[in-house]
Each structure stands twice: as structure tokens, then as C-alpha cells.
Design an enzyme around this catalytic site. Structure first.
Site, PDB file in Angstrom:
ATOM      1  N   GLU A   1      41.694  42.093  30.419  1.00 12.93           N
ATOM      2  CA  GLU A   1      42.619  43.119  30.901  1.00 12.93           C
ATOM      3  C   GLU A   1      44.067  42.792  30.533  1.00 12.93           C
ATOM      4  O   GLU A   1      44.534  41.670  30.738  1.00 12.93           O
ATOM      5  CB  GLU A   1      42.472  43.235  32.418  1.00 12.93           C
ATOM      6  CG  GLU A   1      43.366  44.257  33.079  1.00 12.93           C
ATOM      7  CD  GLU A   1      43.187  44.310  34.596  1.00 12.93           C
ATOM      8  OE1 GLU A   1      43.753  45.209  35.225  1.00 12.93           O
ATOM      9  OE2 GLU A   1      42.484  43.427  35.136  1.00 12.93           O
TER      10      GLU A   1
ATOM     11  N   LYS B   1      42.137  52.608  33.585  1.00 10.77           N
ATOM     12  CA  LYS B   1      41.683  52.045  34.860  1.00 10.77           C
ATOM     13  C   LYS B   1      41.873  53.068  35.980  1.00 10.77           C
ATOM     14  O   LYS B   1      42.960  53.626  36.164  1.00 10.77           O
ATOM     15  CB  LYS B   1      42.470  50.771  35.148  1.00 10.77           C
ATOM     16  CG  LYS B   1      42.001  49.965  36.348  1.00 10.77           C
ATOM     17  CD  LYS B   1      42.805  48.657  36.439  1.00 10.77           C
ATOM     18  CE  LYS B   1      42.347  47.767  37.577  1.00 10.77           C
ATOM     19  NZ  LYS B   1      43.105  46.496  37.610  1.00 10.77           N
TER      20      LYS B   1
ATOM     21  N   CYS C   1      38.329  45.735  35.610  1.00  9.03           N
ATOM     22  CA  CYS C   1      38.501  44.897  36.805  1.00  9.03           C
ATOM     23  C   CYS C   1      38.192  45.607  38.120  1.00  9.03           C
ATOM     24  O   CYS C   1      37.037  45.740  38.490  1.00  9.03           O
ATOM     25  CB  CYS C   1      39.905  44.295  36.812  1.00  9.03           C
ATOM     26  SG  CYS C   1      40.004  42.743  37.760  1.00  9.03           S
TER      27      CYS C   1
ATOM     28  N   SER D   1      41.215  38.537  36.811  1.00  9.10           N
ATOM     29  CA  SER D   1      40.848  38.267  38.196  1.00  9.10           C
ATOM     30  C   SER D   1      41.262  36.849  38.570  1.00  9.10           C
ATOM     31  O   SER D   1      40.633  35.877  38.142  1.00  9.10           O
ATOM     32  CB  SER D   1      39.331  38.435  38.377  1.00  9.10           C
ATOM     33  OG  SER D   1      38.943  38.131  39.695  1.00  9.10           O
TER      34      SER D   1
ATOM     35  N   ASN E   1      67.972  16.835  59.673  1.00  9.57           N
ATOM     36  CA  ASN E   1      67.967  17.749  58.541  1.00  9.57           C
ATOM     37  C   ASN E   1      68.913  17.295  57.433  1.00  9.57           C
ATOM     38  O   ASN E   1      68.659  17.525  56.251  1.00  9.57           O
ATOM     39  CB  ASN E   1      68.337  19.160  58.986  1.00  9.57           C
ATOM     40  CG  ASN E   1      67.209  19.840  59.737  1.00  9.57           C
ATOM     41  OD1 ASN E   1      66.059  19.400  59.675  1.00  9.57           O
ATOM     42  ND2 ASN E   1      67.528  20.896  60.459  1.00  9.57           N
TER      43      ASN E   1
END
Length: 567
Positions: free
Chosen positions: A42, A115, A152, A185, A386
């Protein structure tokens, strides 16, 4: 027999020259192997995901030029169909672009598909830029087989829970022989099994085999694991490409079954896959390799506290880039234990990493004097704690600026969740390697690193000593937080919930249910939820982290800073 070439490659967003060269090279390999179809992934032409670069006219013009080059190259392989993903202009109403799949043969587009399902959840926001394609099947006859195409997300809605459209239905009605799905993916814990289960069920439901081709590589905080696969209605997943590396494979297809290119039966992939620590290690290592390479860094620098988080970060960085490209700096203060330096020395000796020492005691004293002179008040408490973290962060950034090394931040997900970190101090950096790992997972992965090496990489003292920020006398993390094995269950339940793998959710849900049976438990849970909410402003300013889980901080969890939260 239909001959299929699976091209699982590592693309970079905006690298049109590199992406195009990789596509053309593998078109040639496919043609030389007498493949009928070469399948890429893709948006492979431009890389996934371009974000608002899709609104840049120059970017889109380069995408068109790259496509023209690919189409011209296809004339050298006139019998090969190349299936690629790219951006196409929308000629109708709606958003200006489509997320497109093109089938190219001999200089022509022989099939074009847009898509239909555009995800807008988690880390995805495709509807921001793309218009969905029409609810029609795109098919192509090749070597006596009718191919159908999807992209996808189109394949993730067969149960029709999330969208009104189900592209499987139109392909089934079109009576295709094989579905080809191109994908970008990204991976996370449990994603491989989720993909296999989802597509095996859909293949059985529609009695259609499917070839799923994914990309591989790291892109910002995302990592794509590849793991392309083929699935049949009868047998489920029958083929799987390599994980976390590029791969080029040839498959045969006949009578709705996949085979080796010579017709031999395929070796069934291992259904169990990688252990969670090994998956996590490979995900992070690949993510750092590509992030550093694509951003132009050859070296990284890490602040070494002698604790487990920095030790694991350094060990993973060595695996990704080599010991010669990892620099560690230890910065002891008045409250540092003897082990903070000695354990750093031992760790770096084990890994052959260069360790620099830069004490900060005199700097803290100078700041304290300046603060008192300016404001007529002593520097103490949280302000002093800190300050030490911010001085260390400044020193690390000095090194980064002076020597061009990428600073890796070392915060884990447990600490980042509840704000147990100092803004502009230990949150400084360009990338976080373990920011999507809960503290208990940091320990598990550290032990895995040692076990895999067959020797002590991370010193045993680091694995066993109580966690401490070492910013105050005798300070321990448990002074401010519940034990991490309890805290992590609360955080998993609250932050990820049902996005967790089923067994993890059941454990977290059970733990929280027990907490809620007592007033003390309810109070503890409410406190932690409140801490998560109050520290959103810190996470918004923190560096990107490599995503390992389904819901990581960053684009995957979008929460307001100024809001009234209920808990």
C-alpha cells in the site's frame, strides 16, 4: 499455474527515487523468474503514511513522476502485471485524493482500484486526506485466473461492525478466483495472530483464497513487521514471509491453492510465532535502525543512571546500531548510589560501549546559590529533584548538539503514564525506545536480552535493585507509586482496556475488580487515573516513542490537556 511474486520491501515516506528503484528492481526479479504478477504494498510509491505531505503540490507531482517511471520500466517486462499502491487524484466530489491500487502491464494501467474503507482510529487518519472509492469490485484476468483487489482496511470489516460497506461482498459477487490485498499494517503485540484469524475467517466465509502483502520497516513511531501471508478457505494461513526484514518470495497458484513455484507443497508457518519479549526486541531494534538512518544519525547517546531503563535502552541500541555507535554518559550527583556509576561501568564493559563521566554536584550547587541569591529562598524539595534531572538533560543535549548523536530518552510506559518523569530533564531526547513498555515488561525484556546472549549483558545488580530516581536521600519509586506489578495492571486496564490481548485484559480486569472491593483499592485506582490525566501535558511535549502495543502514547491516544476528567 499462476505465478505470483511477493515483494515485501522497506519504503521511506517521500523517498521517491529510492522507492521507485526498489519497485523496479523487484519487477525485474519477478520477470526473470517468469512470474505473472508482482505484488507490492500500500502506498509503496510515496511511502506510508505521508500525512499532510499529501497537501503539498510538489510531493504529489513527484508521486506522479515516480509512477510514470514505473510505468515506463514495465515496458521492459511486457508480460508481467505489477500491483502497486500510490496516490491518485479524485476526479469527482469530496477529498482531492484516493488511496489507490494500480495494476500495470507493459506501460499501461490495466486495473485501478480505490480503497473503500479509510480508517480514522488509533494511529490512522486516512479520511483526512482521501475520498473512499466506490462500492465496486476491481478485477483482472491473468493467466486464466480472475483476480480481485483490495487495500488493507478493506479486508477488516467482514463482520460489518465498523463500516456499512464490505468489499468482500462485491468481490464474491464478481466470482473472482483470488483476492490480492496490498497493505501497510503496522505491528503490535498480538497483531500477527489477529491478522491471521481475521483473514482466515473471511476466506472461509467467502470461499476465496487471499494473498496479503505487507510492507516492512520503521517509520517514525510505527514499525511494520512484513509477515506477508497467503490464506485459503480450507487450510487457513499456508504461507508466511519473513518478519521484520525485507523478503521476496515466489508462489504458485492453481485450483484455489497456493504452492511453491515448482508446484511443491508449502511448509506451513509456525502458528505460535515469536515470544512477546522477542517480538518486542525485534520491533524496537528495527524501529531504531530505520529512525536513525532516515533522520541522518549514525550515533546515539544515552544517559546511564545505573538503572534498568537506561541499561535496557543501551543494550537495545547496541543491537540496532553496533557498540561503536552508542555513547553512554553517567552523571552522578550527591544522591547517586555507588551502584549508579559502578553498574553503568559494568554494563558498558559488557557491551563494549564508551562511557563518559560528567558529575553534576558542582552545577547543582551553583544553581542552588543562584536561586537563593535571586529569590531569597533555598532550593529544596521537588524543585531541587527536578533540577538534577534537568541538568542531566541539558548535558545530554550538549553532547547531542556537539557531536551529532541522537539522544535516546529512557522513560518506560508506567512512568510516562503517571508523570513520574521530569519535563525538560529525563524527557529530553529525539526518540524513546521503551516508552511503550510497562515497567514489568522492561524487566522481562532485560532478562530476555541476557538469556538470548547466553551471558550477563545487563548486570544482575541492575535487575534486582529497587527502582529509584536517586534525586533525594534514600528515594525509592515505591515512595510515590504502588509496586509496579500492581501499577501496571491498573494502567493496562485504564489506558488500553479491550485493546489488550484477551488474556492480558482478563488479568487486568480481574485485578481492578479486586481493587474495587475495598475503599483503599478504590482510592488507589482513582489516584492513578488522576495522575494519568494530570500528566497529559508532559506526554504532549515528550519525544516520539516506538510503538509496541495497540494503544501507545502519541497519535494513538489523543486526549485533551485542559479537561475535567472523571474517575
Amino acid at each position: 499455474m499462476l505465478k505470483l511474486a511477493v515483494a515485501q520491501l522497506n519504503y521511506m515516506v517521500g523517498d521517491f527515487a529510492g522507492n521507485t528503484a526498489a519497485i523496479i528492481t523487484h519487477m525485474q526479479k519477478a520477470a526473470e523468474a517468469d512470474a505473472d504478477v508482482a505484488v507490492f504494498s500500500e502506498l509503496c510509491v510515496c511511502g506510508y503514511y505521508p500525512g499532510d505531505l499529501l497537501e503539498d503540490g510538489a510531493f504529489l507531482a513527484k508521486a506522479e513522476q515516480a509512477l510514470a517511471s514505473i510505468m515506463q520500466a514495465s515496458k521492459d517486462y511486457p508480460d508481467l502485471v505489477s500491483v502497486i499502491g500510490t496516490v491518485r487524484q479524485n476526479k469527482g466530489r469530496g477529498k482531492a485524493l484516493h488511496n489507490a491500487l494500480l495494476a500495470i502491464r507493459n506501460g499501461e494501467i490495466v486495473a485501478e482500484y480505490y480503497k473503500q474503507l479509510l480508517p480514522t482510529y488509533g494511529i490512522f487518519d486516512e479520511r483526512r486526506h482521501f475520498e473512499p472509492g466506490q462500492e465496486v469490485a476491481s478485477t483482472l484476468d491473468v493467466a486464466g485466473h480472475k483476480l480481485g483487489f483490495m487495500v488493507c482496511e478493506d479486508g477488516w470489516n467482514d463482520e460489518e461492525h465498523d463500516y456499512q460497506v464490505n468489499p468482500f461482498n462485491t468481490l464474491t459477487a464478481a466470482k473472482v478466483d483470488l483476492i490480492i490485498s496490498i497493505n501497510a499494517s503496522p505491528s503490535d503485540i498480538g497483531k500477527r495472530l489477529q491478522r491471521h484469524a481475521m483473514f482466515a475467517k473471511a476466506a472461509a466465509h467467502h470461499q476465496l483464497p487471499l494473498l496479503y502483502v505487507n510492507q516492512v520497516g520503521g517509520q517514525d513511531q510505527l514499525v511494520f513487521d512484513g509477515a506477508s501471508f497467503a490464506v485459503t478457505p480450507e487450510h487457513g494461513v499456508t504461507f508466511e514471509a519473513a518478519r521484520f526484514e525485507e523478503d521476496f518470495q515466489l508462489l504458485g497458484f492453481a485450483d484455489k491453492q497456493f504452492s511453491a513455484i515448482d508446484g511443491a507443497a508449502l511448509t506451513m508457518p509456525d502458528s505460535t510465532g515469536l515470544s512477546v519479549p522477542e517480538f518486542t526486541r525485534r520491533q524496537i531494534v528495527l524501529g531504531l535502525q530505520d529512525y536513525a538512518r532516515r533522520c541522518g544519525f549514525k550515533q546515539v547517546v544515552v544517559g546511564s543512571s545505573g538503572g534498568i531503563d537506561s541499561a535496557l535502552t543501551i543494550a537495545l541500541a547496541v543491537q540496532a546500531l553496533g557498540a561503536e555507535n552508542v555513547i553512554a554518559i553517567t552523571m552522578p550527583s550527591a544522591y547517586s548510589s555507588s551502584g549508579s556509576v559502578s553498574d553503568s561501568v559494568k554494563l558498558c564493559d559488557n557491551l563494549q560501549v564508551k562511557l563518559h563521566t560528567h558529575p553534576i554536584l558542582s552545577l547543582v550547587e551553583q544553581y542552588a546559590k543562584g536561586f537563593k541569591d535571586a529569590f531569597a529562598s533555598p532550593l529544596r524539595g521537588l524543585t531541587q529533584e527536578n533540577l538534577q534531572a534537568r541538568i542531566r538533560g541539558t548535558i545530554l543535549m550538549e553532547y547531542s548538539n556537539a557531536f551529532g548523536a541522537l539522544l535516546l530518552t529512557t522513560g518506560n510506559k508506567s512512568e510516562i503514564s503517571v508523570g513520574y518523569c521530569t519535563l525538560y530533564g529525563d524527557t529530553n531526547g529525539g526518540l524513546g525506545l521503551i516508552g511503550d513498555l510497562y515497567k514489568t515488561e522492561v524487566y522481562a525484556l532485560s532478562q530476555h536480552v541476557n538469556n538470548a546472549a547466553g551471558r550477563e549483558i545487563i548486570p544482575q545488580d541492575v535487575l534486582t535493585k529497587p527502582p529509584s530516581a536517586e534525586l533525594a536521600p534514600d528515594q525509592l519509586d515505591t515512595d510515590s507509586l504502588p509496586p509496579y506489578d500492581e501499577l501496571d495492571e491498573m494502567l493496562k486496564w485504564h489506558i488500553e482496556g479491550k485493546r489488550l490481548p484477551a488474556h492480558e485484559f482478563a488479568k487486568a480486569q480481574g485485578f481492578v475488580e479486586q481493587l474495587q472491593k475495598t475503599e483503599a483499592g478504590k482510592k488507589s485506582l482513582s489516584r492513578i487515573i488522576g495522575m494519568v490525566a494530570r500528566n497529559e501535558y508532559k506526554r504532549r511535549q515528550a519525544p516520539p516513542i516506538i510503538r509496541v502495543r495497540a494503544r501507545a502514547f502519541g497519535s494513538g491516544r489523543q486526549m485533551p490537556i485542559a479537561a475535567k476528567y472523571s474517575n
